[in-house]
Design an enzyme around this catalytic site. Structure first.
Site, PDB file in Angstrom:
ATOM      1  N   ASP A  58       0.960  -0.941   0.191  1.00  0.00           N
ATOM      2  CA  ASP A  58      -0.077   0.201   0.225  1.00  0.00           C
ATOM      3  C   ASP A  58       0.780   1.182   0.215  1.00  0.00           C
ATOM      4  O   ASP A  58       2.412   1.163   0.497  1.00  0.00           O
ATOM      5  CB  ASP A  58      -1.047  -0.075   1.340  1.00  0.00           C
ATOM      6  N   TYR A 124       8.006 -10.305   6.150  1.00  0.00           N
ATOM      7  CA  TYR A 124       7.874  -8.572   5.871  1.00  0.00           C
ATOM      8  C   TYR A 124       9.134  -8.165   7.415  1.00  0.00           C
ATOM      9  O   TYR A 124       8.689  -8.812   8.504  1.00  0.00           O
ATOM     10  CB  TYR A 124       6.659  -8.000   6.042  1.00  0.00           C
TER      11      TYR A 124
END
Length: 292
Positions: A58, A124
């Site tokens: 995003d 991540y």
């Protein structure tokens, strides 16, 4: 025609996200995919080169490694593109465009290879910075090298509870509560995931030379799985921090798994901001990266 895997990295602050925008740039920021495709087209392939991306990020999310694949047909009969030449030309285009993105590797791969579905795992890391003051965190307290690169929080923070929350979130779980609705048509409805979560003490980018880092403790929250749901990592981070700061309990984590539903996300938990999140690595089988 050859298929190529492209590894690339970027700072997400000045992008509207990974995915190409249908009309124009959002909030005057381009998409990562759009900028990379523009660079690929400057290779002047004979075909209409459209890249396929592996992992969506995003607006504001950074990537130490993301991947894409693209099919390229050389405009000259009997010629083929070379991986190293592609890497050099793409980086030249990206430098000239002034965008915060680099291509780190290019591989000639089998035509059946798919950057998304061939991935073995994705990792991540979410960066947390804990100040030593209970005063509101504002830009005057944040070292310049960390602006939009890390999530700054105030005390208290119980490190033991942070590790306990990480342990509860690890393993085979139904993460239906940890996802939100996405416009991504490829978003799977299968919410079962095997996830590995770790907490590590860390340091700031320039903490060795910048005195403004004094009194700030850094933590890296690591997440690894074959795939993640939309907003899953940020919601997991939110739960871990809420537990470590006493705003939630370990029992609340059990509830999120026992009563798994998209509607059961606690209303008092605000999702952590995007700018602390980094897509760290996408792994493939070594055999998949060998030239056909």
């Amino acid at each position: 025609m050859r298929r190529f895997l492209i590894r690339f990295a970027y700072i997400g602050s000045r992008f509207c996200g990974l995915q190409r925008q249908p009309n124009s740039t959002a909030n005057n920021y381009p998409s990562v995919q759009g900028i990379l495709e523009n660079a690929v087209r400057r290779l002047y392939p004979k075909n209409d080169a459209v890249i396929t991306t592996s992992s969506r990020t995003d607006k504001g999310v950074h990537a130490l490694m993301n991947t894409s694949h693209v099919d390229l047909e050389h405009p000259k009969e009997g010629h083929e593109y070379d991986s190293e030449w592609i890497k050099e030309q793409l980086n030249r285009s990206l430098r000239n465009s002034g965008h915060d993105m680099i291509v780190t590797d290019v591989f000639h791969v089998n035509s059946e290879f798919h950057c998304r579905f061939s991935a073995v795992s994705r990792s991540y890391v979410y960066r947390i910075a804990l100040t030593d003051s209970t005063d509101d965190v504002n830009h005057t307290r944040i070292p310049i090298a960390e602006l939009d690169r890390c999530y700054f929080i105030r005390p208290p923070l119980c490190e033991a509870s942070l590790h306990e929350a990480a342990h509860l979130l690890s393993g085979l779980r139904d993460f239906k509560c940890f996802t939100s609705k996405s416009n991504d048509e490829n978003q799977t409805k299968d919410t079962l995931r095997i996830v590995e979560v770790r907490v590590c003490s860390s340091s700031g980018f320039m903490s060795a030379v910048d005195q403004s880092y004094e009194g700030i403790s850094f933590y890296d929250l690591h997440f690894k799985s074959r795939g993640f749901l939309y907003n899953q990592v940020r919601r997991m981070t939110s739960v871990m921090l809420a537990t470590a700061q006493g705003r939630s309990s370990l029992a609340d984590i059990y509830y999120l798994f026992d009563c798994a539903s998209e509607n059961n996300w606690p209303s008092h938990l605000t999702m952590v901001p995007a700018h602390g999140l980094y897509l760290r690595q996408i792994e493939y089988k070594e055999s998949d990266l060998l030239p056909p």
